[in-house]
Design a protein around this motif. Structure first.
Motif, PDB file in Angstrom:
ATOM      1  N   ASN A 154      42.773  -1.126   5.982  1.00  0.00           N
ATOM      2  CA  ASN A 154      42.239  -0.697   4.690  1.00  0.00           C
ATOM      3  C   ASN A 154      42.415  -1.852   3.704  1.00  0.00           C
ATOM      4  OD1 ASN A 154      41.291   0.714   2.520  1.00  0.00           O
ATOM      5  ND2 ASN A 154      43.008   2.136   2.388  1.00  0.00           N
ATOM      6  N   ALA A 155      41.655  -2.930   3.941  1.00  0.00           N
ATOM      7  CA  ALA A 155      41.811  -4.145   3.141  1.00  0.00           C
ATOM      8  C   ALA A 155      40.501  -4.903   3.105  1.00  0.00           C
ATOM      9  CB  ALA A 155      42.916  -5.034   3.717  1.00  0.00           C
ATOM     10  N   ASN A 156      40.219  -5.504   1.965  1.00  0.00           N
ATOM     11  CA  ASN A 156      39.018  -6.314   1.788  1.00  0.00           C
ATOM     12  C   ASN A 156      39.262  -7.697   2.397  1.00  0.00           C
ATOM     13  OD1 ASN A 156      36.822  -7.831   0.854  1.00  0.00           O
ATOM     14  ND2 ASN A 156      36.733  -6.726  -1.083  1.00  0.00           N
ATOM     15  N   LYS A 157      38.383  -8.100   3.322  1.00  0.00           N
ATOM     16  CA  LYS A 157      38.583  -9.375   4.005  1.00  0.00           C
ATOM     17  C   LYS A 157      38.380 -10.582   3.086  1.00  0.00           C
ATOM     18  CE  LYS A 157      33.831  -9.593   5.789  1.00  0.00           C
ATOM     19  NZ  LYS A 157      33.023  -9.634   7.030  1.00  0.00           N
ATOM     20  N   ARG A 158      37.798 -10.379   1.922  1.00  0.00           N
ATOM     21  CA  ARG A 158      37.565 -11.490   0.990  1.00  0.00           C
ATOM     22  C   ARG A 158      38.714 -11.676  -0.009  1.00  0.00           C
ATOM     23  NH1 ARG A 158      32.718  -8.948   1.843  1.00  0.00           N
ATOM     24  NH2 ARG A 158      31.024 -10.267   2.670  1.00  0.00           N
ATOM     25  N   LYS A 159      39.632 -10.728  -0.036  1.00  0.00           N
ATOM     26  CA  LYS A 159      40.772 -10.825  -0.955  1.00  0.00           C
ATOM     27  C   LYS A 159      42.006 -11.214  -0.159  1.00  0.00           C
ATOM     28  CE  LYS A 159      38.971  -7.471  -4.299  1.00  0.00           C
ATOM     29  NZ  LYS A 159      39.233  -6.212  -5.044  1.00  0.00           N
ATOM     30  N   SER A 206      46.441 -10.747   3.372  1.00  0.00           N
ATOM     31  CA  SER A 206      45.652  -9.875   2.514  1.00  0.00           C
ATOM     32  C   SER A 206      46.450  -9.530   1.263  1.00  0.00           C
ATOM     33  CB  SER A 206      45.272  -8.602   3.271  1.00  0.00           C
ATOM     34  OG  SER A 206      44.693  -7.654   2.399  1.00  0.00           O
ATOM     35  N   THR A 207      45.799  -9.553   0.126  1.00  0.00           N
ATOM     36  CA  THR A 207      46.448  -9.128  -1.109  1.00  0.00           C
ATOM     37  C   THR A 207      46.458  -7.609  -1.240  1.00  0.00           C
ATOM     38  OG1 THR A 207      44.331  -9.358  -2.282  1.00  0.00           O
ATOM     39  CG2 THR A 207      45.821 -11.256  -2.294  1.00  0.00           C
ATOM     40  N   THR A 208      45.618  -6.922  -0.451  1.00  0.00           N
ATOM     41  CA  THR A 208      45.569  -5.454  -0.469  1.00  0.00           C
ATOM     42  C   THR A 208      46.596  -4.851   0.464  1.00  0.00           C
ATOM     43  OG1 THR A 208      43.183  -5.652  -0.853  1.00  0.00           O
ATOM     44  CG2 THR A 208      44.026  -3.473  -0.292  1.00  0.00           C
ATOM     45  N   ASP A 209      46.654  -5.344   1.702  1.00  0.00           N
ATOM     46  CA  ASP A 209      47.621  -4.879   2.699  1.00  0.00           C
ATOM     47  C   ASP A 209      48.244  -6.100   3.359  1.00  0.00           C
ATOM     48  OD1 ASP A 209      49.115  -3.621   4.587  1.00  0.00           O
ATOM     49  OD2 ASP A 209      47.453  -2.650   5.634  1.00  0.00           O
ATOM     50  N   TRP A 415      38.792   2.846  11.971  1.00  0.00           N
ATOM     51  CA  TRP A 415      39.495   2.110  10.917  1.00  0.00           C
ATOM     52  C   TRP A 415      40.559   3.043  10.350  1.00  0.00           C
ATOM     53  CZ3 TRP A 415      34.524   3.983  10.291  1.00  0.00           C
ATOM     54  CH2 TRP A 415      34.343   4.951   9.309  1.00  0.00           C
ATOM     55  N   THR A 416      41.518   2.490   9.655  1.00  0.00           N
ATOM     56  CA  THR A 416      42.621   3.279   9.120  1.00  0.00           C
ATOM     57  C   THR A 416      42.542   3.339   7.598  1.00  0.00           C
ATOM     58  OG1 THR A 416      45.038   3.455   8.966  1.00  0.00           O
ATOM     59  CG2 THR A 416      44.117   1.241   9.132  1.00  0.00           C
ATOM     60  N   ASN A 417      42.950   4.477   7.058  1.00  0.00           N
ATOM     61  CA  ASN A 417      43.033   4.641   5.605  1.00  0.00           C
ATOM     62  C   ASN A 417      44.428   4.327   5.076  1.00  0.00           C
ATOM     63  OD1 ASN A 417      40.353   5.501   5.377  1.00  0.00           O
ATOM     64  ND2 ASN A 417      40.905   7.619   5.843  1.00  0.00           N
ATOM     65  N   LEU A 418      45.373   4.107   5.972  1.00  0.00           N
ATOM     66  CA  LEU A 418      46.762   3.877   5.581  1.00  0.00           C
ATOM     67  C   LEU A 418      47.034   2.386   5.424  1.00  0.00           C
ATOM     68  CD1 LEU A 418      48.487   6.429   7.980  1.00  0.00           C
ATOM     69  CD2 LEU A 418      47.686   6.793   5.648  1.00  0.00           C
ATOM     70  N   ASN A 424      51.037   2.913   9.808  1.00  0.00           N
ATOM     71  CA  ASN A 424      50.088   2.834  10.906  1.00  0.00           C
ATOM     72  C   ASN A 424      50.763   3.072  12.252  1.00  0.00           C
ATOM     73  OD1 ASN A 424      47.160   1.865  10.144  1.00  0.00           O
ATOM     74  ND2 ASN A 424      48.546   0.835   8.726  1.00  0.00           N
ATOM     75  N   ALA A 425      52.030   2.687  12.381  1.00  0.00           N
ATOM     76  CA  ALA A 425      52.767   3.008  13.600  1.00  0.00           C
ATOM     77  C   ALA A 425      52.961   4.519  13.726  1.00  0.00           C
ATOM     78  CB  ALA A 425      54.111   2.289  13.600  1.00  0.00           C
ATOM     79  N   MET A 426      53.252   5.189  12.596  1.00  0.00           N
ATOM     80  CA  MET A 426      53.355   6.642  12.600  1.00  0.00           C
ATOM     81  C   MET A 426      52.028   7.270  12.995  1.00  0.00           C
ATOM     82  SD  MET A 426      52.163   9.333  10.468  1.00  0.00           S
ATOM     83  CE  MET A 426      51.950   8.543   8.866  1.00  0.00           C
ATOM     84  N   GLN A 427      50.931   6.757  12.446  1.00  0.00           N
ATOM     85  CA  GLN A 427      49.619   7.302  12.761  1.00  0.00           C
ATOM     86  C   GLN A 427      49.284   7.107  14.234  1.00  0.00           C
ATOM     87  OE1 GLN A 427      46.209   5.336  10.954  1.00  0.00           O
ATOM     88  NE2 GLN A 427      45.281   7.323  10.517  1.00  0.00           N
ATOM     89  N   ALA A 428      49.649   5.962  14.800  1.00  0.00           N
ATOM     90  CA  ALA A 428      49.372   5.707  16.216  1.00  0.00           C
ATOM     91  C   ALA A 428      50.107   6.705  17.096  1.00  0.00           C
ATOM     92  CB  ALA A 428      49.777   4.271  16.571  1.00  0.00           C
ATOM     93  N   MET A 429      51.374   6.969  16.789  1.00  0.00           N
ATOM     94  CA  MET A 429      52.134   7.936  17.573  1.00  0.00           C
ATOM     95  C   MET A 429      51.514   9.328  17.496  1.00  0.00           C
ATOM     96  SD  MET A 429      54.631   7.059  19.441  1.00  0.00           S
ATOM     97  CE  MET A 429      55.609   5.618  19.833  1.00  0.00           C
TER      98      MET A 429
END
Length: 527
Positions: A154-159, A206-209, A415-418, A424-429
């Motif tokens: 959940n991150a902009n590749k340009r930032k 990434s500055t977002t994530d 894609w993930t919203n987290l 994301n590790a929690m979401q994968a489990m």
């Protein structure tokens, strides 16, 4: 004849039993029958106060809500709550009635922040479901298929900004350094002192994530992402997973994932991996563990137009290489990366007719590297040509590749919203636990449900469908003297064989053809 509904019954009051509204073969019934969710109370008992505070939302309901989201591929918890409010089957699965208030969509997020974070609840939940599937005999962990897939962050590749980070220490670094020094002493060299340099590399952050990794699969596909490093069995049950930034290479995570699989599930007898895992360190690890390696062909990295490394023959007895012109490349030293260096005589290479295709070295000296664990990799390469390895590797598309396809296509994780590695590790489990639960429920239902007996007419239609067309056309001449009903049946059989519109049953019902006539026409074909 055109008809219209005379009465609008939307405001009609009825007495309904919610149990009767959920079909017997609905997936939520299979899930409810497959596992007793009361074990969740024991997992979260220490995370709740026993005698203080307001009554909480039932933790079983919280986990079931998450399972509904991931099993049915709903994109967010907000949308999941909307679906539960209107879906009778979801209400039945949660144990709610028509008038019960559904928890707010932020309830699970708040519970994660205040209770579940920094705990192993989701990991225990995953392995509890996996254990139940193993107890029922559905899991066969003897063969482990290991690979990774990238999930868009959940991150902009340009930032982003450039940052110098420290290179992660390899899991086998200590063992490698010991064997390097032993190899050097054996060949009359001094042991290498500990390196004083701190290995670093420049990455895009990434500055977002910031915890995601910049991933460049091709010139067109560049993004910030997370890698789900996963192992599954031959039946598609997920055995374990580790989440890392997408810029971490697969081979650096293998040792951690294999140890997790060995400690939490069992040591597999066979490990099938992709070309990204075909390294001397991984081959050595599998050899020490007594695991049969299944590795694919890996294309040489030699530039086009130059002599490939496999054209240089290694002589194990004399510990040297022979070039295509039969010149000897002798051992020189062993470097810090664990590679033995073999060099040629530049005076001979200077007059060699293949010099331009061999090396770009200004001093006309060819350098060939061989890892100190190359023997284990060579053994894995020899096993690649066996029929057993070919059959096992061919199943990757049916196992681990299908797991990733279902993860993205059916369970809403393209894609993930987290944001953040921990979330994301929690979401994968959770999502892999949901996938295992779905498979466990479906297989348990099939095992406990007797097969539906086929009707006689469906059996005959199956026979017709399997009859070769040449036999059908050869019997057509026998029908020229028959009545119109028999001729119609023959046309119907041809229509069924070609399956033009998929409406064979409707045609047979509308034509009101007696079953005895169908049986007779089938008998004609088998005279």
């Amino acid at each position: 004849m055109l008809s219209k509904q005379l009465e609008d019954k939307r405001m009609q009051m009825e007495m309904v039993w919610i149990e009767k509204l959920v079909p017997e073969d609905h997936l939520v019934r299979k899930l409810d029958a497959a596992i007793d969710f009361d074990f969740i109370y024991d997992l979260v008992e220490d995370l709740y106060s026993k005698d203080r505070g307001r009554p909480s939302v039932d933790p079983v309901v919280l986990i079931k809500m998450v399972f509904i989201q991931y099993i049915f591929g709903i994109r967010s918890m907000r949308q999941t709550i909307k679906e539960i409010e209107t879906n009778v089957a979801y209400r039945w699965f949660l144990g709610f009635g028509f008038e019960d208030k559904i928890p707010h969509f932020s309830t699970f997020g708040k519970n994660y922040v205040r209770r579940f974070r920094d705990s192993d609840v989701f990991e225990q939940l995953f392995y509890r479901i996996l254990k139940q599937a193993m107890d029922k005999g559905f899991v066969s962990p003897e063969v482990a298929f290991i690979d990774s897939t990238s999930i868009k962050a959940n991150a902009n590749k340009r930032k982003h900004r450039k940052k110098v980070v420290r290179t992660e220490t390899r899991a086998y670094q200590n063992q490698l350094e010991e064997e390097i020094n032993g190899e050097r002493v054996k060949n009359g060299k001094k042991p290498l002192p500990p390196s004083k340099k701190d290995p670093t590399r420049e990455v895009k952050e990434s500055t977002t994530d910031p915890e995601s990794g910049y991933y460049a699969k091709s010139e067109r596909e560049k993004m910030f992402a997370y890698s789900f490093h996963t192992a599954c069995d031959a039946n598609g049950f997920v055995l374990g997973t580790i989440v890392k930034p997408a810029n971490v290479h697969d081979s650096q995570v293998f040792h951690e994932l294999f140890d997790q699989l060995k400690d939490k599930v069992c040591r597999p007898k066979v490990a099938a991996v992709d070309a990204g895992y075909k390294t001397p360190a991984i081959a050595k690890k599998l050899q020490e563990e007594g695991v049969h390696p299944v590795m694919p062909y890996k294309r040489p990295m030699t530039p086009k137009g130059y002599i490939r490394k496999n054209e240089f023959v290694y002589d194990e007895y004399y510990d040297c290489f022979l070039c295509p012109q039969n010149q000897v490349l002798s051992y020189r030293t062993t470097n810090r990366e664990g590679y033995r260096e073999y060099v040629s005589d530049p005076r001979i290479c200077e007059t060699c007719p293949l010099l331009a295709q061999c090396t770009k070295s200004q001093n006309h000296q060819k350098l060939v590297l061989r890892h100190i664990w190359q023997d284990a990799l060579d053994e894995a390469e020899h096993l690649r040509h066996t029929e057993r390895n070919r059959d096992i590797y061919a199943k990757r598309k049916e196992t681990i590749e299908r797991v990733f396809a279902d993860l993205k296509q059916k369970h809403g994780l393209r894609w993930t919203n987290l944001k953040g590695l921990e979330k994301n590790a929690m979401q994968a489990m959770l999502v892999f636990a949901a996938m295992n639960l779905k498979k466990l429920a479906t297989w348990s239902w099939r095992r406990n449900t007797p097969p539906t007996p086929k009707s006689p007419i469906s059996i005959h239609l199956f026979i017709i469908n399997k009859t070769p067309l040449r036999i059908i056309f050869s019997k057509a001449f026998c029908l020229r003297s028959e009545g119109s009903a028999v001729r119609f049946l023959f046309l119907f059989i041809l229509f069924f064989r070609f399956d033009v519109h998929g409406r064979m049953k409707d045609i047979m019902l509308c034509s009101q053809i007696p079953f005895d006539l169908v049986r007779n026409i089938v008998a004609i074909f088998y005279r």
